[in-house]
Design a protein around this motif. Structure first.
Motif, short mmCIF file in Angstrom:
data_model
loop_
_atom_site.label_atom_id
_atom_site.label_comp_id
_atom_site.label_asym_id
_atom_site.label_seq_id
_atom_site.Cartn_x
_atom_site.Cartn_y
_atom_site.Cartn_z
N GLU A 122 0.83 -1.21 0.00
CA GLU A 122 0.00 0.00 0.00
C GLU A 122 0.86 1.26 0.00
O GLU A 122 0.74 2.13 0.86
N ILE A 123 1.76 1.34 -0.98
CA ILE A 123 2.63 2.50 -1.15
C ILE A 123 2.36 3.11 -2.52
O ILE A 123 1.65 2.53 -3.33
N THR A 124 2.96 4.26 -2.78
CA THR A 124 2.75 4.93 -4.06
C THR A 124 3.43 4.17 -5.19
O THR A 124 4.32 3.35 -4.97
N GLY A 125 2.99 4.45 -6.41
CA GLY A 125 3.57 3.80 -7.57
C GLY A 125 5.04 4.13 -7.75
O GLY A 125 5.84 3.28 -8.15
N VAL A 126 5.42 5.37 -7.45
CA VAL A 126 6.82 5.79 -7.58
C VAL A 126 7.69 5.01 -6.60
O VAL A 126 8.76 4.50 -6.95
N ALA A 127 7.23 4.89 -5.35
CA ALA A 127 8.00 4.15 -4.34
C ALA A 127 8.08 2.66 -4.69
O ALA A 127 9.13 2.03 -4.51
N ALA A 128 7.00 2.10 -5.21
CA ALA A 128 7.00 0.69 -5.60
C ALA A 128 7.93 0.45 -6.78
O ALA A 128 8.66 -0.55 -6.82
N THR A 178 11.44 0.52 -5.46
CA THR A 178 11.69 -0.71 -4.72
C THR A 178 11.96 -1.88 -5.67
O THR A 178 12.87 -2.68 -5.45
N ALA A 179 11.19 -1.98 -6.74
CA ALA A 179 11.39 -3.05 -7.72
C ALA A 179 12.76 -2.91 -8.39
O ALA A 179 13.47 -3.90 -8.58
N ALA A 180 13.14 -1.69 -8.72
CA ALA A 180 14.46 -1.46 -9.33
C ALA A 180 15.58 -1.83 -8.36
O ALA A 180 16.57 -2.44 -8.76
N ASP A 181 15.41 -1.47 -7.08
CA ASP A 181 16.42 -1.82 -6.07
C ASP A 181 16.52 -3.33 -5.89
O ASP A 181 17.61 -3.86 -5.70
N LEU A 182 15.38 -4.02 -5.94
CA LEU A 182 15.37 -5.47 -5.81
C LEU A 182 16.13 -6.12 -6.96
O LEU A 182 16.99 -6.99 -6.75
#
Length: 89
Positions: free
Chosen positions: A15-21, A24-28
């Motif tokens: 339940e976070i913003t699209g930008v933060a998600a 996070t996906a890029a960092d993963l």
């Protein structure tokens, strides 16, 4: 599966913003690549293992001209699914 799909799952789950998600996906993905560079493999329990393998130099054929060419040695990534993933699919 794409980066956008991973970001969407993270966004809905946390339940976070699209930008933060997306960040996070890029960092993963970046963390997985770093681990593969460092150790030569990355294991995701209950999913599978990504392994870096070296390929040997070899001769190949240019399909347009039929001319023999030399293919340099390199690296490739292999994936082996875990037994848990195989059973669930």
């Amino acid at each position: 599966m794409s980066k956008a799909f991973i970001a969407e799952v993270i966004q809905n789950s946390a339940e976070i913003t699209g930008v933060a998600a997306n960040r996070t996906a890029a960092d993963l993905i970046e963390a997985i690549v770093k681990e593969m560079k460092k150790n030569g493999k990355f294991t995701l329990p209950s999913f599978g293992t990504f392994t870096v393998r070296k390929t040997k130099a070899r001769k190949g054929v240019n399909p347009r001209t039929g001319e023999e060419i030399k293919v340099k040695a390199g690296k490739t990534v292999r994936f082996k699914a875990s037994p848990t993933l195989k059973k669930s699919v």
